[in-house]
Design an enzyme around this catalytic site. Structure first.
Site, PDB file in Angstrom:
ATOM      1  CB  SER A 131      -5.943   1.384  -1.473  1.00 55.61           C
ATOM      2  OG  SER A 131      -6.202   0.252  -2.258  1.00 55.61           O
ATOM      3  CG  ASP A 193      -6.418   3.098  -9.071  1.00 52.10           C
ATOM      4  OD1 ASP A 193      -5.872   1.985  -9.143  1.00 52.10           O
ATOM      5  OD2 ASP A 193      -6.628   3.692  -7.996  1.00 52.10           O
ATOM      6  CG  HIS A 220      -3.690   2.019  -6.441  1.00 50.59           C
ATOM      7  ND1 HIS A 220      -5.037   2.105  -6.207  1.00 50.59           N
ATOM      8  CD2 HIS A 220      -3.169   1.335  -5.388  1.00 50.59           C
ATOM      9  CE1 HIS A 220      -5.326   1.506  -5.067  1.00 50.59           C
ATOM     10  NE2 HIS A 220      -4.202   1.030  -4.544  1.00 50.59           N
TER      11      HIS A 220
END
Length: 241
Positions: A131, A193, A220
């Site tokens: 991320s 996600d 995610h």
């Protein structure tokens, strides 16, 4: 703007040898080739709100499948506040300017911090990020392509899980205007996600000329499926010696 100008206008510094260069040559006579093979060393950058220990825990199942790979986990240097997630560790301080714009600050300090990590805990063959950490890994690749990183920061590849290009206008412009040829990449993208859309992760993959995209059906997270680990191991076989 001053940071970006300074990075891009700085004279290219002589680079240190690639991580592990000459390692095999140091093996004495009679030592088997297997004994001379050192682990692939990867610097691991957590996402927003994650500590190094949290990231280590969340990647445990995947790491077990990756034999002869050493991961070095580090904490992000700052604490920042996200309007929907709350306060947490961060690779830069940021504020939301509009729906599609985020203003970064203190990223120059983060780059210096990463340089010190390379000096004290390196060398590293690659950088893995999740991320926000993956966004930073992508930017390190962009700056490496432009010879705008200090000499200690040397690496050959990046693995981006739920990666993205910045929403800060200046860093985003730099990212999208650069074709990264010196660094190879793997992009692990979750089709469901809800935090970083697959489109944003695919956009980040587009800045690399030598990239592998691995898609999964989850959200995610860093998946531990054999499909993912096999893909990463195949990448290492093709990109490391």
């Amino acid at each position: 703007a001053m940071l970006l100008s300074a990075l891009l206008l700085s004279a290219a510094l002589p680079h240190a040898p690639p991580p592990g260069a000459g390692a095999a040559a140091t093996a004495g006579e009679g030592v088997s080739s297997m004994a001379a093979v050192r682990p692939t060393r990867i610097l691991a950058l957590p996402g927003f709100g994650q500590s190094s220990q949290m990231f280590r825990s969340k990647t445990g199942s995947l790491r077990k499948r990756l034999k002869n790979v050493h991961f070095e986990f580090v904490d992000p240097p700052f604490t920042s506040k996200h309007e929907s997630i709350g306060e947490g560790l961060s690779w830069y301080e940021f504020s939301t300017v509009g729906e599609d714009e985020v203003k970064w600050s203190r990223f120059d300090e983060s780059l210096q911090y990463i340089s010190e990590v390379f000096t004290s805990r390196g060398p590293f063959d690659g950088v893995m990020g999740f991320s926000q950490g993956a966004c930073v890994a992508a930017l390190l690749s962009v700056l490496r392509e432009r010879d705008s990183l200090p000499p200690p920061v040397q690496f050959q590849f990046v693995w981006l899980f739920s990666g993205f290009c910045p929403k800060d206008p200046e860093w985003r412009k730099l990212c999208l205007e650069t074709q990264v040829r010196k660094i190879s990449s793997v992009h692990v993208i979750g089709e469901t996600d809800q935090i970083i859309s697959p489109q944003r992760s695919t956009e980040a993959a587009g800045i690399f000329t030598d990239s592998v995209i691995i898609r999964h059906e989850k959200g995610h997270l860093v998946p531990s499926d054999k499909k993912i680990s096999d893909g990463l191991l195949s990448f290492l076989e093709a990109h490391t010696s």
